[in-house]
Design a protein around this motif. Sequence first.
Motif, PDB file in Angstrom:
ATOM      1  N   THR A 186       0.809  -1.212   0.000  1.00  0.00           N
ATOM      2  CA  THR A 186       0.000   0.000   0.000  1.00  0.00           C
ATOM      3  C   THR A 186       0.847   1.268   0.000  1.00  0.00           C
ATOM      4  O   THR A 186       0.481   2.267  -0.620  1.00  0.00           O
ATOM      5  CB  THR A 186      -0.922   0.025   1.229  1.00  0.00           C
TER       6      THR A 186
ATOM      7  N   SER B 154      -5.437   9.039   4.912  1.00  0.00           N
ATOM      8  CA  SER B 154      -5.871   7.640   4.894  1.00  0.00           C
ATOM      9  C   SER B 154      -4.686   6.702   5.076  1.00  0.00           C
ATOM     10  O   SER B 154      -4.754   5.719   5.833  1.00  0.00           O
ATOM     11  CB  SER B 154      -6.584   7.325   3.572  1.00  0.00           C
TER      12      SER B 154
ATOM     13  N   TYR C 117      -3.879   4.135   8.141  1.00  0.00           N
ATOM     14  CA  TYR C 117      -3.629   2.731   7.809  1.00  0.00           C
ATOM     15  C   TYR C 117      -2.323   2.246   8.443  1.00  0.00           C
ATOM     16  O   TYR C 117      -2.268   1.165   9.043  1.00  0.00           O
ATOM     17  CB  TYR C 117      -3.581   2.549   6.299  1.00  0.00           C
TER      18      TYR C 117
ATOM     19  N   SER D 164     -10.167   4.829  13.054  1.00  0.00           N
ATOM     20  CA  SER D 164     -10.808   4.698  11.746  1.00  0.00           C
ATOM     21  C   SER D 164     -12.096   5.508  11.753  1.00  0.00           C
ATOM     22  O   SER D 164     -12.561   5.971  12.805  1.00  0.00           O
ATOM     23  CB  SER D 164     -11.115   3.236  11.418  1.00  0.00           C
TER      24      SER D 164
ATOM     25  N   SER E 211     -15.640   5.045  -2.210  1.00  0.00           N
ATOM     26  CA  SER E 211     -14.998   5.113  -0.899  1.00  0.00           C
ATOM     27  C   SER E 211     -16.029   5.097   0.230  1.00  0.00           C
ATOM     28  O   SER E 211     -15.737   4.621   1.329  1.00  0.00           O
ATOM     29  CB  SER E 211     -14.131   6.377  -0.796  1.00  0.00           C
TER      30      SER E 211
ATOM     31  N   TYR F  45     -16.988   1.538   1.141  1.00  0.00           N
ATOM     32  CA  TYR F  45     -15.904   0.724   1.686  1.00  0.00           C
ATOM     33  C   TYR F  45     -16.318   0.020   2.976  1.00  0.00           C
ATOM     34  O   TYR F  45     -16.170  -1.205   3.103  1.00  0.00           O
ATOM     35  CB  TYR F  45     -14.689   1.626   1.913  1.00  0.00           C
TER      36      TYR F  45
ATOM     37  N   GLN G  78      -9.138  -6.597   2.879  1.00  0.00           N
ATOM     38  CA  GLN G  78      -9.237  -5.192   3.223  1.00  0.00           C
ATOM     39  C   GLN G  78      -8.086  -4.391   2.629  1.00  0.00           C
ATOM     40  O   GLN G  78      -8.282  -3.271   2.144  1.00  0.00           O
ATOM     41  CB  GLN G  78      -9.248  -5.028   4.747  1.00  0.00           C
TER      42      GLN G  78
ATOM     43  N   TYR H 258      -8.518  -1.400  -0.015  1.00  0.00           N
ATOM     44  CA  TYR H 258      -7.996  -0.089   0.383  1.00  0.00           C
ATOM     45  C   TYR H 258      -7.210   0.562  -0.756  1.00  0.00           C
ATOM     46  O   TYR H 258      -7.388   1.748  -1.052  1.00  0.00           O
ATOM     47  CB  TYR H 258      -7.109  -0.247   1.619  1.00  0.00           C
TER      48      TYR H 258
END
Length: 322
Positions: A30, A77, A81, A179, A249, A252, A272, A276
């Motif tokens: 990511t 974000s 994360y 979150s 989004s 999600y 997930q 993402y």
Amino acid sequence: MLSANLSLNNVTAGAQYQGLLERLLFSSVTSVPCCIFFFINVTMLFTLRSKAVFRESSRYILLYNLLVADTMQMTLSQLMYLLAVCRTRLSYPVCGLLVMLAKLTNEVSPLTLVVMSLERYVAVCQPLRHATIITITNTALAIIVVWAISSLNILVRVLLLLDFPFEDLDTLQMKDFCSDIAMLIGLVSDDHDKAYTCFVFVSATVVITCTYIGVMVAARSASTDKASARKARNTLLLHLVQLGLSLSSTLYNPILTAVSRSVQRLVFVRLQNVLYVCIFIFPRCLSSLIYGIRDKTIRPALMFYLCCRLKVLQVNTKVSAL
């Protein structure tokens, strides 16, 4: 709210089954795309401030505002994360600040797309009045209104959070990872979030669709520049695509909630990570790619700044070799 808490608990419990190597692998998967997209967005922002033609054009000023919001959203974000991957639990005030900033920038994007669509509509359907209506002052006012509307919604969410009896908690330290789901405390806050999101995206879809139809009708007129109308029509279609990706989004959390009921926890966490990247990271760079490649004015400048560093490195390598 119960299903949302179930989703969050699965994320928390599933993370405990991940080993250090797997967590590093997924965080790299990511983080690498996020860094690449962040570099592209920042380069695009620098490009839009590098020439007077960009700074003095309403179209590019609106694009700059869209990119600022998308870049901030992507950064926040990714930060949340990575905090979850590192198993770092924040206090409610700190998490609330991060979540509210992320929500603010996320809501600025669809509203900015609406303004950009209206600007293209005026350019095609009322070309003689475009310079009078779409001025730098009016553009700045529209951007202020966009941020004000988004900030008003954040203010309402903060007021709803104040009704929660935080004083009854033993500590303000969160038991779960930070979150958006964790900050939906109470049914009223959840219902408000859903209602506002639905209103914004339905309104934006209606406006962009109407401007697209208006441009289509104007394109058939003999007095309309066919090439300009065709470009505006394609741009509005891309705005609809961008709006759809922004809407994804908001889906999600419901997707994760539904998936969490049917798969194992470790599989859920892996899925997930994939969602993402696809739903949060990739759409935030789409604006740069779309306008950087399509727009003939931006493309040369953007490619120059993107490739400039590579050329400098090549020159330095040759000098070192000599």
